[in-house]
Scaffold this active site. Structure first.
Site, short mmCIF file in Angstrom:
data_model
loop_
_atom_site.label_atom_id
_atom_site.label_comp_id
_atom_site.label_asym_id
_atom_site.label_seq_id
_atom_site.Cartn_x
_atom_site.Cartn_y
_atom_site.Cartn_z
N GLU A 137 21.61 -12.97 -53.88
CA GLU A 137 22.17 -13.33 -55.17
C GLU A 137 21.22 -14.34 -55.82
O GLU A 137 20.70 -15.24 -55.14
CB GLU A 137 23.55 -13.97 -55.00
N GLU A 180 33.15 0.69 -65.41
CA GLU A 180 32.91 0.32 -64.02
C GLU A 180 34.20 0.21 -63.22
O GLU A 180 34.18 0.23 -61.99
CB GLU A 180 32.12 -0.99 -63.93
N ARG A 201 37.75 -8.22 -60.60
CA ARG A 201 36.78 -7.54 -59.75
C ARG A 201 37.19 -6.08 -59.60
O ARG A 201 38.34 -5.71 -59.80
CB ARG A 201 36.71 -8.20 -58.37
N LEU A 202 36.25 -5.27 -59.20
CA LEU A 202 36.53 -3.87 -58.97
C LEU A 202 37.13 -3.67 -57.58
O LEU A 202 36.91 -4.48 -56.68
CB LEU A 202 35.24 -3.06 -59.09
N ASP A 242 25.28 -1.05 -57.55
CA ASP A 242 25.27 -2.52 -57.48
C ASP A 242 24.95 -3.01 -56.07
O ASP A 242 24.97 -2.25 -55.09
CB ASP A 242 26.64 -3.03 -57.92
N GLU A 302 21.86 -6.68 -51.71
CA GLU A 302 21.21 -7.92 -51.27
C GLU A 302 21.90 -8.58 -50.08
O GLU A 302 21.40 -9.57 -49.56
CB GLU A 302 21.18 -8.95 -52.41
N ARG A 316 20.11 -3.61 -59.59
CA ARG A 316 19.56 -4.96 -59.76
C ARG A 316 18.76 -5.38 -58.54
O ARG A 316 17.85 -6.20 -58.65
CB ARG A 316 20.68 -5.97 -60.02
N ASP A 328 23.03 -10.58 -63.20
CA ASP A 328 24.21 -11.25 -63.74
C ASP A 328 23.85 -12.54 -64.48
O ASP A 328 24.17 -13.64 -64.01
CB ASP A 328 25.19 -11.55 -62.62
N HIS A 360 28.28 -4.99 -71.63
CA HIS A 360 29.10 -5.33 -70.47
C HIS A 360 30.17 -6.31 -70.94
O HIS A 360 29.90 -7.19 -71.75
CB HIS A 360 28.24 -5.97 -69.38
#
Length: 669
Positions: free
Chosen positions: A135, A270, A283-284, A392, A395, A442, A459, A524
């Site tokens: 992140e 999304e 959040r998803l 998405d 990381e 990303r 982000d 977004h």
């Protein structure tokens, strides 16, 4: 050109043609080695990595050997350099030595770029850059209260070097590039002007060296080395992708965009698979299928997707490589052996993603890569008509889990985004959708270029701050483009809204002006959509988005030309000024404006309340202002820049000049 060693009286040189790459002398050894003693902490993708190396050896002696040089500490051979046509491999020969520092030659005034996608600095001189995907942090500036607060809340503040997409590759203004061909933790260190240092957490390090007469050829070589992306599909560059996540009402809201005159190429939802509310925001629900949650939020989704497609509008979604423990797919994935495991048992290793736990899909296993590509991305998404998605994360791979192939997570961590990109590319290929459907990422690392067709900048905070705001989008695109990523874009309007930091109308307008001059324009709603302005919050914002979407669509023929240049020559769409004007050394550090191809120059306004900005016009020929038609001589100018009129210039002698002349009409239509 080839790498060759040249022995001297007090040492040896490694040269690439006539250019010095590395010099070893008894007073300044090229290699230093040690034993590492690391400590790694992770909280939700934010890492704190430290090391206390011991037993350092800086071998001063040397002697020639077959294919290279042996380095001696006294009379003992402790390391070896092996050289082939374009690579040098450094190996520690003392058992237990797993830290290497290699000092590459630097010349006075030499500028350095690279490091993957760097968000704060284009020129890397004077700083060090750890190469570890993570992140990027919120704020990314240790002097600010926001960053300090986020650091206290789970090490989440970040710093100038934190990035989703690092890469151990650097380019210099001598038109050399050096790439570390390894995935372990490393550091590019340019703090000493006397040398370019690379620290490697391994006992062996292989460096590839590239050279050219100028930056375009060098970038072309790197893009060929890492893999070039296919041309973007026509639909993706022919209008804006509108990002909405309010369930089925997103379709009604889209109609308002269309009625306002927006050039719409896609609708991105999304939240297609469901949502959950957390303290971070909406959040998803990380369970990637069109099941009950999806049907509740988006009834008859496949039929709605087909209806949009009949109107020339694509539907895009979202996925990531983790599955929530309370989702429907979790048991299926566990039964299939698709998760990473704990080191102390055969239980699934779970990661806390902020008030919900997930299993990490183990992409070191071929069966798992095939399962995710077919079962989720294929059957659940592509087969119902979804034309693209945000791929998405990537990381978060922890360093204390067990991987199916037995590899060391410290070695696998940086590779994880590349494996994730491979899985997405496999899904497109399986349905014959490569070059038509489009996913964007990303996270990245060396080699992601061969699989990921489009980057997005991550982000950003919803503000103008130096290290985490709108301006970082430019720096990220330019730095990533130098190492082989032709296409980048951003969340138009920004994403991260925390601790009272919310969007302003000014930010929303300025972001439209920037996003219109990226190969893909996509909005977004951010992590806290209910707390923030949206582009359909007011008639003025809706009209603003519509205007700049038309500008973006108007440029489609030019962007198609740039896609051809990317495929043929490896040139990115958005380019640092020095890429075309390498003789102007003052351009080496310019990171707040860019060339869009060779013929457009874009200088977005990225400072709050600014109504003019300083613009550098390179070269020896005239530049023409897109909105006023006024001609400007090369040089530095203070250009009026009210909202709605960012400084954009074009070359009057361009083959695309008639197209550029129509930009004003597209904006005002």
């Amino acid at each position: 050109m080839e790498l060759r060693l040249h022995a001297g009286i007090d040492g040896f040189d490694l040269r690439f043609g006539d250019r010095l790459v590395l010099r070893h002398t008894s007073s300044c050894p090229a290699v230093v080695m040690a034993r590492g003693n690391p400590e790694v902490q992770m909280v939700r993708g934010n890492f704190r990595i430290s090391d206390e190396p011991n037993g350092e050896i800086a071998p001063a002696g040397w002697r020639e050997s077959s294919g290279g040089m042996e380095l001696l500490d006294g009379d003992v051979i402790v390391a070896r350099l092996a050289v082939d046509a374009n690579a040098v491999t450094v190996s520690a020969l003392v058992p237990g030595y797993d830290r290497l520092r290699i000092r590459f030659h630097a010349e006075p005034g030499e500028c350095v770029w690279g490091g993957g996608e760097q968000m704060s600095y284009l020129a890397l001189n004077g700083r060090s850059f750890p190469i570890w995907t993570s992140e990027p942090g919120v704020g990314r500036d240790k002097s600010t209260e926001l960053t300090r607060r986020m650091d206290a809340e789970g090490m989440a503040g970040g710093d100038y070097w934190n990035t989703n997409y690092p890469q151990p590759t650097f380019l210099t203004s001598r038109w050399l590039a050096v790439h570390l061909d390894a995935s372990c933790y490393s550091v590019l260190d340019f703090t000493d002007p006397a040398f370019h240092a690379v620290d490697v957490w391994s006992g062996t390090a292989r460096f590839e060296v590239f050279g050219d007469d100028g930056p375009q050829g060098l970038v072309a070589q790197l893009s060929a080395r890492f893999g070039r992306q296919p041309e973007l599909p026509d639909w993706a560059i022919g209008g804006a992708i509108v990002g909405l996540k309010s369930g089925v009402t997103s379709f009604d809201r889209l109609e308002k965009f269309i009625e306002a005159g927006t050039a719409v190429s896609g609708l991105w939802c999304e939240d297609w698979a469901g949502v959950r509310e957390t303290s971070f925001g909406r959040r998803l629900f990380w369970d990637w299928h069109s099941g009950a949650r999806s049907a509740e939020r988006y009834p008859d989704l496949a039929a709605r997707i087909a209806a949009l497609d009949a109107r020339g509008i694509r539907f895009l979604a979202y996925a990531n490589p983790y599955i929530a423990v309370d989702g429907d797919l979790y048991d299926e994935a566990r039964a299939g052996g698709h998760f990473c495991l704990r080191t102390d048992s055969d239980e699934v290793y779970l990661v806390d993603f902020g008030e919900f736990d997930c299993g990490v899909v183990d992409f070191t296993r071929a069966e798992t890569r095939a399962w995710f590509a077919e079962r989720i991305l294929g059957r659940e998404m592509l087969d119902i008509g979804i034309s693209g998605w945000m791929a998405d994360f990537g990381e978060y791979l922890p360093t204390d889990l067990r991987l199916a192939d037995g590899s060391d997570p410290m070695e696998a961590h940086n590779l994880w985004p590349v494996l994730w990109a491979q899985v997405n590319a496999m899904a497109l290929e399986s349905r014959g959708k490569t070059g038509d459907a489009l996913f964007f990422m990303r996270a990245g690392f060396s080699g992601v270029q061969a699989h990921c067709p489009l980057l997005w900048a991550g982000d950003q905070s919803v503000d103008f701050t130096r290290h985490d705001g709108i301006g970082t989008v430019i720096t990220g695109a330019l730095s990533a483009g130098l190492v082989g990523n032709a296409y980048s874009h951003s969340d138009c309007g920004g994403y991260t809204s925390l601790h009272g930091n919310v969007r302003t109308a000014e930010l929303m307008q300025r972001w439209c002006e920037l996003a219109a001059f990226a190969p893909v324009m996509r909005s977004h709603e951010g992590n806290r959509p209910d707390d923030n302005l949206q582009y359909d919050s007011s008639a003025d914002l809706l009209a603003c988005f519509a205007r700049w979407s038309r500008v973006h669509a108007h440029l489609e023929p030019y962007v198609r030309h740039l896609c051809g240049e990317a495929c043929d020559f490896g040139l990115p769409a958005q380019r640092p000024l020095f890429l075309h004007y390498p003789q102007e050394t003052a351009l080496f550090t310019v990171q707040d404006q860019f060339l869009y191809g060779a013929d457009l120059l874009v200088a977005p306004v990225i400072e709050e309340e600014a109504v003019q900005r300083r613009v550098v016009l390179p070269g020896t020929e005239t530049w023409r202002h897109c909105w006023t038609g006024e001609d400007f001589a090369p040089g530095t100018h203070d250009i009026p820049a009210p909202i709605g009129q960012p400084p954009v210039f074009y070359r009057p002698d361009s083959a695309f000049a008639p197209l550029f002349e129509g930009l004003k009409g597209a904006l005002e239509a």
